[in-house]
Design a protein around this motif. Structure first.
Motif, PDB file in Angstrom:
ATOM      1  N   PHE A  88       0.825  -1.199   0.000  1.00 35.68           N
ATOM      2  CA  PHE A  88       0.000   0.000   0.000  1.00 35.68           C
ATOM      3  C   PHE A  88       0.859   1.249   0.000  1.00 35.68           C
ATOM      4  CE2 PHE A  88      -2.391  -3.208   2.478  1.00 35.68           C
ATOM      5  CZ  PHE A  88      -3.463  -3.370   1.623  1.00 35.68           C
ATOM      6  N   LYS A  89       0.363   2.300  -0.660  1.00 31.93           N
ATOM      7  CA  LYS A  89       0.976   3.624  -0.627  1.00 31.93           C
ATOM      8  C   LYS A  89      -0.120   4.610  -0.258  1.00 31.93           C
ATOM      9  CE  LYS A  89       5.141   2.615  -2.298  1.00 31.93           C
ATOM     10  NZ  LYS A  89       5.339   1.390  -1.561  1.00 31.93           N
ATOM     11  N   VAL A  90       0.199   5.551   0.629  1.00 31.86           N
ATOM     12  CA  VAL A  90      -0.764   6.564   1.030  1.00 31.86           C
ATOM     13  C   VAL A  90      -0.531   7.806   0.189  1.00 31.86           C
ATOM     14  CG1 VAL A  90      -1.637   7.943   2.943  1.00 31.86           C
ATOM     15  CG2 VAL A  90      -0.866   5.629   3.350  1.00 31.86           C
ATOM     16  N   THR A  91      -1.598   8.325  -0.415  1.00 28.66           N
ATOM     17  CA  THR A  91      -1.487   9.506  -1.271  1.00 28.66           C
ATOM     18  C   THR A  91      -1.468  10.761  -0.411  1.00 28.66           C
ATOM     19  OG1 THR A  91      -3.876   9.727  -1.499  1.00 28.66           O
ATOM     20  CG2 THR A  91      -2.748   8.335  -3.110  1.00 28.66           C
ATOM     21  N   ALA A  92      -1.236  11.903  -1.038  1.00 30.86           N
ATOM     22  CA  ALA A  92      -1.165  13.178  -0.320  1.00 30.86           C
ATOM     23  C   ALA A  92      -2.503  13.545   0.308  1.00 30.86           C
ATOM     24  CB  ALA A  92      -0.709  14.278  -1.263  1.00 30.86           C
ATOM     25  N   ASN A  93      -3.602  13.099  -0.289  1.00 30.57           N
ATOM     26  CA  ASN A  93      -4.928  13.394   0.251  1.00 30.57           C
ATOM     27  C   ASN A  93      -5.358  12.412   1.329  1.00 30.57           C
ATOM     28  OD1 ASN A  93      -5.285  15.583  -1.416  1.00 30.57           O
ATOM     29  ND2 ASN A  93      -6.158  14.352  -3.064  1.00 30.57           N
ATOM     30  N   GLY A  94      -4.527  11.418   1.637  1.00 34.48           N
ATOM     31  CA  GLY A  94      -4.855  10.464   2.684  1.00 34.48           C
ATOM     32  C   GLY A  94      -5.544   9.208   2.196  1.00 34.48           C
ATOM     33  N   LYS A  95      -5.747   9.096   0.883  1.00 34.87           N
ATOM     34  CA  LYS A  95      -6.324   7.870   0.346  1.00 34.87           C
ATOM     35  C   LYS A  95      -5.221   6.821   0.225  1.00 34.87           C
ATOM     36  CE  LYS A  95     -10.062  10.070  -2.147  1.00 34.87           C
ATOM     37  NZ  LYS A  95     -10.789  10.157  -3.411  1.00 34.87           N
ATOM     38  N   VAL A  96      -5.625   5.559   0.093  1.00 35.42           N
ATOM     39  CA  VAL A  96      -4.655   4.466   0.034  1.00 35.42           C
ATOM     40  C   VAL A  96      -4.732   3.812  -1.337  1.00 35.42           C
ATOM     41  CG1 VAL A  96      -3.914   2.307   1.080  1.00 35.42           C
ATOM     42  CG2 VAL A  96      -4.839   4.114   2.516  1.00 35.42           C
ATOM     43  N   LYS A  97      -3.565   3.677  -1.985  1.00 41.45           N
ATOM     44  CA  LYS A  97      -3.465   3.103  -3.316  1.00 41.45           C
ATOM     45  C   LYS A  97      -2.912   1.692  -3.201  1.00 41.45           C
ATOM     46  CE  LYS A  97      -0.390   4.743  -6.297  1.00 41.45           C
ATOM     47  NZ  LYS A  97       0.283   5.611  -7.273  1.00 41.45           N
ATOM     48  N   LYS A  98      -3.433   0.774  -4.012  1.00 41.20           N
ATOM     49  CA  LYS A  98      -2.944  -0.600  -3.998  1.00 41.20           C
ATOM     50  C   LYS A  98      -2.843  -1.123  -5.417  1.00 41.20           C
ATOM     51  CE  LYS A  98      -7.396  -2.954  -3.664  1.00 41.20           C
ATOM     52  NZ  LYS A  98      -7.311  -4.037  -4.619  1.00 41.20           N
ATOM     53  N   ASN A  99      -1.999  -2.110  -5.627  1.00 49.05           N
ATOM     54  CA  ASN A  99      -1.912  -2.764  -6.922  1.00 49.05           C
ATOM     55  C   ASN A  99      -2.945  -3.882  -6.995  1.00 49.05           C
ATOM     56  OD1 ASN A  99       0.177  -1.245  -8.043  1.00 49.05           O
ATOM     57  ND2 ASN A  99       1.699  -2.425  -6.931  1.00 49.05           N
ATOM     58  N   SER A 100      -3.316  -4.241  -8.204  1.00 48.51           N
ATOM     59  CA  SER A 100      -4.302  -5.292  -8.388  1.00 48.51           C
ATOM     60  C   SER A 100      -3.708  -6.651  -8.075  1.00 48.51           C
ATOM     61  CB  SER A 100      -4.809  -5.296  -9.823  1.00 48.51           C
ATOM     62  OG  SER A 100      -5.376  -4.066 -10.151  1.00 48.51           O
ATOM     63  N   LEU A 142      -8.114   2.029  -2.431  1.00 48.49           N
ATOM     64  CA  LEU A 142      -8.738   1.186  -1.429  1.00 48.49           C
ATOM     65  C   LEU A 142     -10.085   1.789  -1.037  1.00 48.49           C
ATOM     66  CD1 LEU A 142      -7.487  -1.344  -0.145  1.00 48.49           C
ATOM     67  CD2 LEU A 142      -6.957   0.017   1.834  1.00 48.49           C
ATOM     68  N   ALA A 143     -11.038   0.957  -0.650  1.00 43.20           N
ATOM     69  CA  ALA A 143     -12.349   1.438  -0.213  1.00 43.20           C
ATOM     70  C   ALA A 143     -12.198   2.237   1.079  1.00 43.20           C
ATOM     71  CB  ALA A 143     -13.288   0.260   0.005  1.00 43.20           C
ATOM     72  N   ASP A 144     -13.078   3.203   1.277  1.00 45.58           N
ATOM     73  CA  ASP A 144     -12.989   4.090   2.436  1.00 45.58           C
ATOM     74  C   ASP A 144     -13.096   3.342   3.765  1.00 45.58           C
ATOM     75  OD1 ASP A 144     -12.644   6.288   0.835  1.00 45.58           O
ATOM     76  OD2 ASP A 144     -14.772   6.808   0.786  1.00 45.58           O
ATOM     77  N   VAL A 145     -13.856   2.255   3.795  1.00 50.60           N
ATOM     78  CA  VAL A 145     -14.023   1.524   5.056  1.00 50.60           C
ATOM     79  C   VAL A 145     -12.748   0.771   5.446  1.00 50.60           C
ATOM     80  CG1 VAL A 145     -16.515   1.279   4.895  1.00 50.60           C
ATOM     81  CG2 VAL A 145     -15.050  -0.435   3.840  1.00 50.60           C
ATOM     82  N   ASP A 146     -11.874   0.474   4.482  1.00 51.10           N
ATOM     83  CA  ASP A 146     -10.653  -0.268   4.779  1.00 51.10           C
ATOM     84  C   ASP A 146      -9.469   0.625   5.122  1.00 51.10           C
ATOM     85  OD1 ASP A 146     -11.938  -2.682   4.280  1.00 51.10           O
ATOM     86  OD2 ASP A 146     -11.544  -2.528   2.131  1.00 51.10           O
ATOM     87  N   ILE A 147      -9.575   1.917   4.874  1.00 46.54           N
ATOM     88  CA  ILE A 147      -8.438   2.825   5.082  1.00 46.54           C
ATOM     89  C   ILE A 147      -7.989   2.862   6.545  1.00 46.54           C
ATOM     90  CG2 ILE A 147      -7.752   5.255   4.984  1.00 46.54           C
ATOM     91  CD1 ILE A 147      -9.197   5.437   2.329  1.00 46.54           C
ATOM     92  N   PRO A 148      -8.878   2.948   7.546  1.00 46.87           N
ATOM     93  CA  PRO A 148      -8.393   2.972   8.931  1.00 46.87           C
ATOM     94  C   PRO A 148      -7.611   1.722   9.331  1.00 46.87           C
ATOM     95  CG  PRO A 148     -10.669   3.692   8.848  1.00 46.87           C
ATOM     96  CD  PRO A 148     -10.320   3.197   7.483  1.00 46.87           C
TER      97      PRO A 148
END
Length: 65
Positions: free
Chosen positions: A14-26, A50-56
């Motif tokens: 996982f990588k966290v973006t500047a806006n706080g969202k989480v990016k993942k590879n398929s 990543l879905a918002d519910v999984d970010i925390p």
């Protein structure tokens, strides 16, 4: 207070973006590719958010992200 440990398995996935969202590879894109269609493999190349519910849950594993 001691330093927090980063979960290295999560840090590789996982990588966290500047806006706080989480990016993942398929998933499912690394082997056994002969039975997958070209369209499916092409779409698996792209990363996803990543879905918002999984970010925390992921941010618990990456305390300094």
């Amino acid at each position: 207070m001691p330093k927090l440990k980063t979960n290295k398995a999560a840090a590789k996935r996982f990588k966290v973006t500047a806006n706080g969202k989480v990016k993942k590879n398929s998933p499912f894109a690394s082997h056994i590719l002969t039975k997958k269609s070209s369209k499916r493999k092409r779409h698996l190349r792209n990363s996803q958010m990543l879905a918002d519910v999984d970010i925390p849950k992921v941010k618990q594993l990456l305390p300094y992200a």
